[in-house]
Design a protein around this motif. Sequence first.
Motif, PDB file in Angstrom:
ATOM      1  N   ILE A 182      -0.195  -1.459   6.701  1.00 56.10           N
ATOM      2  CA  ILE A 182      -1.413  -1.532   5.892  1.00 56.10           C
ATOM      3  C   ILE A 182      -2.300  -0.331   6.201  1.00 56.10           C
ATOM      4  CG2 ILE A 182      -3.512  -2.868   5.449  1.00 56.10           C
ATOM      5  CD1 ILE A 182      -1.911  -5.388   6.125  1.00 56.10           C
TER       6      ILE A 182
ATOM      7  N   SER B  92       2.380   4.672   4.413  1.00 57.68           N
ATOM      8  CA  SER B  92       2.179   3.978   3.132  1.00 57.68           C
ATOM      9  C   SER B  92       1.535   4.902   2.113  1.00 57.68           C
ATOM     10  CB  SER B  92       1.311   2.734   3.339  1.00 57.68           C
ATOM     11  OG  SER B  92       2.011   1.727   4.029  1.00 57.68           O
TER      12      SER B  92
ATOM     13  N   ARG C   3      -4.064  -5.382   0.508  1.00 53.22           N
ATOM     14  CA  ARG C   3      -4.134  -5.778   1.919  1.00 53.22           C
ATOM     15  C   ARG C   3      -4.112  -7.296   2.050  1.00 53.22           C
ATOM     16  NH1 ARG C   3      -9.378  -4.383   5.581  1.00 53.22           N
ATOM     17  NH2 ARG C   3     -10.310  -5.855   4.098  1.00 53.22           N
TER      18      ARG C   3
ATOM     19  N   GLY D  95      -0.770 -12.155   3.597  1.00 52.59           N
ATOM     20  CA  GLY D  95      -0.430 -13.528   3.256  1.00 52.59           C
ATOM     21  C   GLY D  95      -1.578 -14.329   2.692  1.00 52.59           C
TER      22      GLY D  95
ATOM     23  N   ALA E 285      -0.593  -8.496   1.467  1.00 52.54           N
ATOM     24  CA  ALA E 285       0.272  -8.170   2.600  1.00 52.54           C
ATOM     25  C   ALA E 285      -0.014  -9.053   3.804  1.00 52.54           C
ATOM     26  CB  ALA E 285       0.108  -6.698   2.972  1.00 52.54           C
TER      27      ALA E 285
ATOM     28  N   LYS F 152       3.664  -3.865   3.302  1.00 52.92           N
ATOM     29  CA  LYS F 152       4.523  -4.713   4.135  1.00 52.92           C
ATOM     30  C   LYS F 152       5.641  -3.912   4.784  1.00 52.92           C
ATOM     31  CE  LYS F 152       3.791  -9.245   1.996  1.00 52.92           C
ATOM     32  NZ  LYS F 152       4.438 -10.430   1.371  1.00 52.92           N
TER      33      LYS F 152
ATOM     34  N   ALA G  98       1.062  -3.671  -2.174  1.00 54.03           N
ATOM     35  CA  ALA G  98       1.302  -4.686  -1.147  1.00 54.03           C
ATOM     36  C   ALA G  98       2.730  -4.601  -0.605  1.00 54.03           C
ATOM     37  CB  ALA G  98       1.036  -6.081  -1.708  1.00 54.03           C
TER      38      ALA G  98
END
Length: 424
Positions: free
Chosen positions: A93, A98, A54, A59, A57, A89, A85
Amino acid sequence: MERPNLPAIPRSVWWMVLLSFVVQVAAIGIFRQYHTRPGDDNFGFGWEMGRVARSIALGQGFSSPYEGNTGPSAWEPPLYPYLMAGVFKAFGIYSYASAWVLLSINSLFGAVTTIPVYLIAHRSFGSRVALWSARAWALNPYVWYWSIHWIWDTTFTPLILAVIFLVSLELEQWPGYRGWVLFGILWGVGALANPAMLSFLPFCGLWIWWRRYGRGLPSLVGVVLSSFVFFLVLSPWLVRNYEVFGRFVFIRDDFGLQFRLGNNKMSDGMLFATLQPNLNKLELEKFQRMGEIAYEADCRRLAFDWIREHPGRFAVISMKRFFYYWNGVPRPTDSRAPWDFRSSLFLASSVLAIWGMGRALRQKRPGAWLFAGLIGSYPTVYYFVFPHARYRHPIEPELFILAVFLLAEVQSRKPVAKETIVDC
């Protein structure tokens, strides 16, 4: 051209791989395994790896394995969190999409492991055992469980370790240096996924050298080359760790906590999970206040202090952990029965595999000592930390092969016995 002498893979094995993958993906939907637990801010979605993924993802880089922005981390090895990650993206998240994608990827890893299982078994025990080993792996619900239930490296590690095992068998007589380069790459990738497998590396390397020496083949240049490639694969992550922590950190730095979870005043041979920062508010505050490196060092100090004060107790619970690793960790029950039959199949599979290993050694089967080295070395760290069923799963492919070999040996002896009676 330099290449290993591998047999052709039957079409039926490829169909098994496809069937295994399709069934696992279907099971994800049927049993709604993509519905991960939303509690504790979705911590059950990949646990510490999910938290780090997380952060990546968002940044924030490879950081914060628990709650709060605790800065750069090496709490987990990097490979699977970066995979997570990338999925985060693309699909969101902690989203259902996912979860489905990650579990499907895990299922693909689990299904593809059928291929090295077949090739290893063929190399050591012949085509009959190879075919049945592939079936036992590809169509086994126990194998599927780890694919569709755990968002972790649980299926990638058995795959990469099985491929390493196969390459090691082939390096016994693989000419040239391409095999050595591949050997170094695979070990580097494996270490970045799960450093625990490195306990097998010394024995694996020595076995290859010993076998090549017996065949009059050189190994020194190959060993140097594979070692260089291995550290070349690791170097970006090691350099990153040194830059962010100002000290050398070899891949991951959570050993102190893991060691303490199994070695403390309440230790009984199993994981004492309530000391984990995600389950203990005081430990989480301590982690956030001290920082990752200092917290790990403090956990390690507490564990070693307890061992120095209770060496006899440590020896006893280490023996219990050895038993639990191969028998299965006891689970809570209201039953007063003297034996918990829920672990019987787990224990039986261990007995069959170890018995098969002994038979392979007596018959001097190709690679028998490599099987023995894997079984003897890989679990060692868990005898001193704590056991879990998923900690045996990375070596399940080889255990399956040995168990199938033993059963095939028993089956092959039956007709001989009948013929003997008739002749008499």
